[in-house]
Design a protein around this motif. Sequence first.
Motif, PDB file in Angstrom:
ATOM      1  N   TRP A  36       0.829  -1.206   0.000  1.00 15.78           N
ATOM      2  CA  TRP A  36       0.000   0.000   0.000  1.00 15.78           C
ATOM      3  C   TRP A  36       0.865   1.258   0.000  1.00 15.78           C
ATOM      4  O   TRP A  36       0.593   2.214  -0.725  1.00 15.78           O
ATOM      5  CB  TRP A  36      -0.903   0.023   1.232  1.00 15.78           C
ATOM      6  CG  TRP A  36      -1.945  -1.038   1.267  1.00 15.78           C
ATOM      7  CD1 TRP A  36      -2.173  -2.021   0.329  1.00 15.78           C
ATOM      8  CD2 TRP A  36      -2.902  -1.251   2.305  1.00 15.78           C
ATOM      9  NE1 TRP A  36      -3.208  -2.823   0.726  1.00 15.78           N
ATOM     10  CE2 TRP A  36      -3.682  -2.386   1.923  1.00 15.78           C
ATOM     11  CE3 TRP A  36      -3.184  -0.612   3.506  1.00 15.78           C
ATOM     12  CZ2 TRP A  36      -4.722  -2.866   2.726  1.00 15.78           C
ATOM     13  CZ3 TRP A  36      -4.212  -1.087   4.302  1.00 15.78           C
ATOM     14  CH2 TRP A  36      -4.976  -2.196   3.906  1.00 15.78           C
ATOM     15  N   PHE A  64       0.398   3.074  -3.576  1.00 18.88           N
ATOM     16  CA  PHE A  64      -0.601   4.129  -3.404  1.00 18.88           C
ATOM     17  C   PHE A  64      -0.048   5.351  -2.671  1.00 18.88           C
ATOM     18  O   PHE A  64      -0.750   6.336  -2.501  1.00 18.88           O
ATOM     19  CB  PHE A  64      -1.815   3.585  -2.651  1.00 18.88           C
ATOM     20  CG  PHE A  64      -2.630   2.605  -3.452  1.00 18.88           C
ATOM     21  CD1 PHE A  64      -3.747   3.019  -4.153  1.00 18.88           C
ATOM     22  CD2 PHE A  64      -2.276   1.264  -3.515  1.00 18.88           C
ATOM     23  CE1 PHE A  64      -4.504   2.114  -4.895  1.00 18.88           C
ATOM     24  CE2 PHE A  64      -3.021   0.354  -4.254  1.00 18.88           C
ATOM     25  CZ  PHE A  64      -4.140   0.782  -4.949  1.00 18.88           C
ATOM     26  N   GLN A  97     -12.125  -4.954  -4.629  1.00 17.73           N
ATOM     27  CA  GLN A  97     -11.637  -6.325  -4.514  1.00 17.73           C
ATOM     28  C   GLN A  97     -12.369  -7.072  -3.406  1.00 17.73           C
ATOM     29  O   GLN A  97     -12.930  -6.470  -2.484  1.00 17.73           O
ATOM     30  CB  GLN A  97     -10.130  -6.359  -4.219  1.00 17.73           C
ATOM     31  CG  GLN A  97      -9.249  -6.136  -5.432  1.00 17.73           C
ATOM     32  CD  GLN A  97      -7.813  -6.558  -5.186  1.00 17.73           C
ATOM     33  OE1 GLN A  97      -7.229  -6.282  -4.137  1.00 17.73           O
ATOM     34  NE2 GLN A  97      -7.222  -7.240  -6.155  1.00 17.73           N
ATOM     35  N   SER A 125     -13.200  -4.850  -0.105  1.00 15.64           N
ATOM     36  CA  SER A 125     -12.293  -3.728   0.148  1.00 15.64           C
ATOM     37  C   SER A 125     -12.125  -2.847  -1.078  1.00 15.64           C
ATOM     38  O   SER A 125     -12.622  -3.148  -2.163  1.00 15.64           O
ATOM     39  CB  SER A 125     -10.899  -4.261   0.551  1.00 15.64           C
ATOM     40  OG  SER A 125     -10.290  -4.936  -0.549  1.00 15.64           O
ATOM     41  N   SER A 126     -11.408  -1.747  -0.862  1.00 19.44           N
ATOM     42  CA  SER A 126     -10.749  -0.911  -1.874  1.00 19.44           C
ATOM     43  C   SER A 126     -11.662  -0.214  -2.872  1.00 19.44           C
ATOM     44  O   SER A 126     -11.238   0.103  -3.968  1.00 19.44           O
ATOM     45  CB  SER A 126      -9.668  -1.720  -2.615  1.00 19.44           C
ATOM     46  OG  SER A 126     -10.141  -2.919  -3.161  1.00 19.44           O
ATOM     47  N   PRO A 164      -9.764   3.625  -2.406  1.00 22.87           N
ATOM     48  CA  PRO A 164      -8.437   3.426  -1.824  1.00 22.87           C
ATOM     49  C   PRO A 164      -7.800   4.730  -1.368  1.00 22.87           C
ATOM     50  O   PRO A 164      -7.985   5.779  -1.978  1.00 22.87           O
ATOM     51  CB  PRO A 164      -7.638   2.771  -2.951  1.00 22.87           C
ATOM     52  CG  PRO A 164      -8.404   3.064  -4.196  1.00 22.87           C
ATOM     53  CD  PRO A 164      -9.833   3.166  -3.797  1.00 22.87           C
ATOM     54  N   ALA A 220      -5.684   6.777  -5.959  1.00 28.60           N
ATOM     55  CA  ALA A 220      -6.408   6.953  -4.702  1.00 28.60           C
ATOM     56  C   ALA A 220      -7.638   7.837  -4.866  1.00 28.60           C
ATOM     57  O   ALA A 220      -7.655   8.780  -5.661  1.00 28.60           O
ATOM     58  CB  ALA A 220      -5.480   7.548  -3.645  1.00 28.60           C
ATOM     59  N   SER A 224     -13.535   0.454   2.683  1.00 27.87           N
ATOM     60  CA  SER A 224     -13.337   0.996   1.341  1.00 27.87           C
ATOM     61  C   SER A 224     -11.948   1.570   1.138  1.00 27.87           C
ATOM     62  O   SER A 224     -11.420   1.551   0.028  1.00 27.87           O
ATOM     63  CB  SER A 224     -14.370   2.093   1.051  1.00 27.87           C
ATOM     64  OG  SER A 224     -15.668   1.606   1.101  1.00 27.87           O
ATOM     65  N   MET A 246      -9.073   0.629   2.348  1.00 25.22           N
ATOM     66  CA  MET A 246      -7.967  -0.312   2.212  1.00 25.22           C
ATOM     67  C   MET A 246      -7.616  -0.432   0.732  1.00 25.22           C
ATOM     68  O   MET A 246      -8.502  -0.587  -0.112  1.00 25.22           O
ATOM     69  CB  MET A 246      -8.345  -1.672   2.796  1.00 25.22           C
ATOM     70  CG  MET A 246      -8.576  -1.625   4.291  1.00 25.22           C
ATOM     71  SD  MET A 246      -8.755  -3.264   5.051  1.00 25.22           S
ATOM     72  CE  MET A 246     -10.252  -3.830   4.269  1.00 25.22           C
ATOM     73  N   CYS A 247      -6.349  -0.341   0.421  1.00 30.46           N
ATOM     74  CA  CYS A 247      -5.931  -0.198  -0.977  1.00 30.46           C
ATOM     75  C   CYS A 247      -6.118  -1.465  -1.796  1.00 30.46           C
ATOM     76  O   CYS A 247      -6.326  -1.391  -3.014  1.00 30.46           O
ATOM     77  CB  CYS A 247      -4.472   0.237  -1.029  1.00 30.46           C
ATOM     78  SG  CYS A 247      -4.148   1.785  -0.171  1.00 30.46           S
ATOM     79  N   THR A 248      -6.003  -2.607  -1.161  1.00 29.81           N
ATOM     80  CA  THR A 248      -6.184  -3.901  -1.818  1.00 29.81           C
ATOM     81  C   THR A 248      -6.861  -4.827  -0.827  1.00 29.81           C
ATOM     82  O   THR A 248      -7.057  -4.483   0.343  1.00 29.81           O
ATOM     83  CB  THR A 248      -4.837  -4.528  -2.231  1.00 29.81           C
ATOM     84  OG1 THR A 248      -4.068  -4.805  -1.040  1.00 29.81           O
ATOM     85  CG2 THR A 248      -4.045  -3.603  -3.149  1.00 29.81           C
TER      86      THR A 248
END
Length: 483
Positions: free
Chosen positions: A117, A121, A261, A422-423, A426, A434, A454, A456-458
Amino acid sequence: MPEASVSSHARVIRNVTTDLSTDILVIGSGPGGAMSAYTLAQAGRDVLMVDAGSCHEPFDKPAFSLAELRHKYWNSGLTFTLGNPKIMYAMGFCVGGGSEVNNGEFPSLPDEVLARWQERFDVRDISSSELAAHREFCAGKLAAEYETDEVPSAVKLRTGAAACNWRVEAVPRCFNRQTQQAMSMSKSFIPESLEAGCRLLPEATVRRLRRSAAGWSTELTVQGRRIKAKSSAVFLCAGAVQTPVILMRSGFRRNVGRLFQCQPMLKVTARFPEKVNYPGMGIPSLQVMEFAPGIILGCAVSTPPYMALNMHPHISDHQAFKTEWEYHANYYAMIAPEGVGRIRPVPFMREPLLPYQLTDTDIHTLYDGLKKLSRLLFEAGATCVIPSVHHAGYVMNGPDAVNRLPATLPRRQSQLTAVHLSSGCPMGENRDLAAVDSFGNVFGASGLVVSDCSIMCTAPSVNPQATIMSLARRNAQHYLNAS
């Protein structure tokens, strides 16, 4: 922790006839929303928390029963992505959100996921030690601890892993041993938020957010009426799907809903020569982490309906299964995928479209996870392993059958489920990817903070509740320090 049920608390709003006003509006009461409301209310801020779901009294129906699905889950748990294969996922739809329907597991975010992350990101001012401090605060309040007693299905998992020389880990759970109940948000941070002065409005559907001279005006539908909630700031914590939907319907679309994801899992039902199951067994939290974060193996819901659903195309005698189900247990192989999906709101419909295509690598990884899990279960003494693949060629009646499986998983015949959504929004400073900054602030929208799964990047690779709550506490404290 306060013992009274949330629904009976004096600060729960039961009837609304006029517009509402507050300093900070928190949308959503799951782990992100409850922690945001708690942190802000404890700091003395005027907080109103709204949720589309209803308050629920102590629930006496069996866990994972149809009654519980209807009572606590979005669309009774029947929600799918669009793609080949389709993936069924579940979300909470009640006060307390996802914490009311998951297993209460509370693991730390793997360092390699956090590093990814930060690198991709450009998430700043975040470290594993900082997240650990927030996690420990939450874990202490939620009575998170490691389980010591292992049920038979978990013993089989450990036995098979030991025979394969694979690493296993017990995952801490938020569980009150005195009451024998999971420590969800409705039993912890929501009542404490109310005691600190927060108000709660259940069964309130958010239509859209609008900027106003004083900050924000949020359009709600409550008991068939349209009202507005006016606030200086909004913490949007409506979950992996609805948070992006609300943002897009409110005109905020940059990088929103583009990198959604989940973590697909393939389940198997294993039969053993001795009983390994019993009513009310629950879901053991033991996991095989030898191949993490790419593949994690573990125990799944093993009630008779869930096992029958998994085995349905392969059960020749349903009456016999009803008398023999205690010799069976469900397990899963879960992956951290490459593939991403999109969240696409549909005009005049509550549900968005979620096109999601797993890559060929994802399918191969699931297939690899299936073979590893099957090998483990045969080492543990299983006599038959049936995966959730509607093809007779995947039923394995002995360890040699693992090596005779077809070359890959058939996309159309694989029945996949997913957890850990998630994500959708991001976080980070890389504005090419982002949707919000490193503290959840929506770019170009002062006073609008996203603080749930939401951001969380991955896919996190592990149960995200501890990470969601840690980030929510961090973001709320950052907002308080900056305002």
